[in-house]
Design an enzyme around this catalytic site. Structure first.
Site, mmCIF file in Angstrom:
data_model
loop_
_atom_site.group_PDB
_atom_site.id
_atom_site.type_symbol
_atom_site.label_atom_id
_atom_site.label_comp_id
_atom_site.label_asym_id
_atom_site.label_seq_id
_atom_site.Cartn_x
_atom_site.Cartn_y
_atom_site.Cartn_z
ATOM 1 N N LYS A 69 -3.024 5.980 -4.137
ATOM 2 C CA LYS A 69 -4.177 6.829 -3.928
ATOM 3 C C LYS A 69 -3.741 8.242 -4.631
ATOM 4 O O LYS A 69 -2.464 8.579 -4.558
ATOM 5 C CB LYS A 69 -4.220 7.100 -2.187
ATOM 6 C CG LYS A 69 -4.140 5.644 -1.648
ATOM 7 C CD LYS A 69 -4.388 5.878 -0.252
ATOM 8 C CE LYS A 69 -4.224 4.699 0.677
ATOM 9 N NZ LYS A 69 -2.584 4.299 1.033
ATOM 10 N N ASP B 259 0.810 -1.048 0.255
ATOM 11 C CA ASP B 259 -0.101 -0.025 -0.032
ATOM 12 C C ASP B 259 0.904 1.278 -0.052
ATOM 13 O O ASP B 259 1.623 1.424 0.924
ATOM 14 C CB ASP B 259 -0.809 0.116 1.394
ATOM 15 C CG ASP B 259 -1.929 1.198 1.300
ATOM 16 O OD1 ASP B 259 -2.861 1.046 0.870
ATOM 17 O OD2 ASP B 259 -1.480 2.143 1.883
ATOM 18 N N HIS C 170 -7.886 9.512 -1.900
ATOM 19 C CA HIS C 170 -7.303 9.287 -0.722
ATOM 20 C C HIS C 170 -8.336 9.733 0.518
ATOM 21 O O HIS C 170 -8.537 9.357 1.811
ATOM 22 C CB HIS C 170 -6.067 10.106 -0.654
ATOM 23 C CG HIS C 170 -5.115 9.638 0.532
ATOM 24 N ND1 HIS C 170 -3.783 9.473 0.477
ATOM 25 C CD2 HIS C 170 -5.222 9.105 1.696
ATOM 26 C CE1 HIS C 170 -3.071 9.289 1.398
ATOM 27 N NE2 HIS C 170 -4.052 8.833 2.496
ATOM 28 N N TYR D 266 2.924 9.742 0.259
ATOM 29 C CA TYR D 266 3.910 9.134 0.938
ATOM 30 C C TYR D 266 5.248 9.245 0.459
ATOM 31 O O TYR D 266 6.144 8.789 1.489
ATOM 32 C CB TYR D 266 3.345 7.748 1.176
ATOM 33 C CG TYR D 266 2.266 7.039 1.756
ATOM 34 C CD1 TYR D 266 1.287 8.279 2.507
ATOM 35 C CD2 TYR D 266 1.606 5.985 1.435
ATOM 36 C CE1 TYR D 266 0.039 7.853 2.789
ATOM 37 C CE2 TYR D 266 0.378 5.656 2.021
ATOM 38 C CZ TYR D 266 -0.338 6.452 2.696
ATOM 39 O OH TYR D 266 -1.586 6.109 3.237
#
Length: 317
Positions: A82, A47, A115, A52
């Protein structure tokens, strides 16, 4: 690794996913090394997200795993990413996914999620988002753009994250392709019974994030791992608190994304499939006092569509 069939789309998702969001942040080499260790231990669902900064090291780790023969083909892994709020505008969804694919050095991902149910000023990837940069999301057009990404084969399935029942209803009211997944916080201290029931009725798989309470992060809590109920069960079972919490989540029929870059904990977190909780233990866990770890306060603003966390979650707090 057990798998769950996704109702929307024809693929299966490994029940335990490996998260790559680090707070505080880590260098790319640390992420890459952790992903390679995870693959060796048996994790197959990874994920990530545009936010990120882990897409590139994740892609590099998958490429290296292929080169080393740890996996035989790209198809053996399931990749989730996302769409960030600043790209949550109809015309920016496809370019955002194309950028994600470039970062990962892949032709497709398995699952692409919105997201958060809010947009922000285009072109600015920032967190936290400035109060004045929040914008209402046009669910209909953004979801139509997500559907186009699936039709083009750039993602095999599409879904959402941090959506309430009410906001899911809004997506479903215009959707041609239903969301396959709603990724939300779920753990013994925030059990989301109403949302899980709603999603099951609609054929949407709930995937849990912060399954252990995200202790150590800026929003995390120790309430899950320090829970007297969880620890009492763990002691009686010869397990640790994390294993009891993860086993409880698995027994809810949901997917789980957990993040630990510690090799011993990564291994222990996989050891939840050859035993089960008793009805009495499930009843005790069901009585734990409830409260969110991630309130979502950072996505509220006097200038945005959600002034309060009550509005963000439509009262489910």
């Amino acid at each position: 690794m057990p798998e769950i069939s996704l109702k929307s789309g024809s693929q299966k998702i490994p029940v335990l996913g490996f998260g790559t969001a680090s707070d505080p942040p880590v260098d790319p080499e640390t992420t890459k090394s952790a992903v390679l260790q995870a693959i060796q231990l048996g994790y197959r669902h990874f994920d990530t997200a545009a936010l990120y900064n882990s897409e590139q090291p994740l892609g590099e780790a998958i490429a290296e795993a292929l080169n080393r023969g740890l996996i035989k083909s790209r198809d053996e892994v399931f990749i989730t990413s996302k769409l960030w709020c600043s790209d949550a505008h109809a015309q920016f969804v496809l370019p955002a996914l194309q950028k994600t694919l470039k970062n990962l050095n892949m032709d497709y991902i398995d699952l692409y999620l919105i997201h958060w149910p809010v947009s922000s000023k285009p072109g600015i990837v920032e967190y936290p988002i400035k109060a004045e940069d929040f914008l209402p999301m046009d669910f209909k057009s953004v979801w139509a753009a997500m559907e186009e990404c699936q039709r083009l084969g750039l993602t095999k399935s599409i879904g959402v994250s941090n959506f309430s029942c009410k906001k899911l209803e809004e997506i479903l009211s215009t959707a041609n392709i239903s969301p396959a997944v709603n990724q939300v916080e779920v753990n013994p201290c925030w059990q989301q019974k109403k949302l899980i029931e709603f999603c099951k009725a609609k054929g949407i798989l709930v995937v849990a994030y912060s399954p252990l309470g995200a202790a150590g992060t800026f929003y995390g809590t120790n309430r899950v791992l320090d829970s007297p109920v969880i620890n009492q069960i763990a002691k009686a079972r010869g397990k640790n608190a994390a294993q009891v919490a993860l086993r409880w989540e698995y027994e809810q029929g949901i997917g789980v994304v957990m993040k630990s870059f510690n090799k011993d904990r990564m291994k222990q977190n996989l050891e939840i499939f050859n035993w089960s909780l008793s009805d009495e233990e499930l009843k005790k866990i069901g009585e734990i006092l409830q409260g969110r770890a991630n309130t979502g306060a950072d996505y509220t603003s006097i200038y945005g569509p959600y002034k309060t966390i009550e509005e963000l979650w439509d009262g489910d707090i």
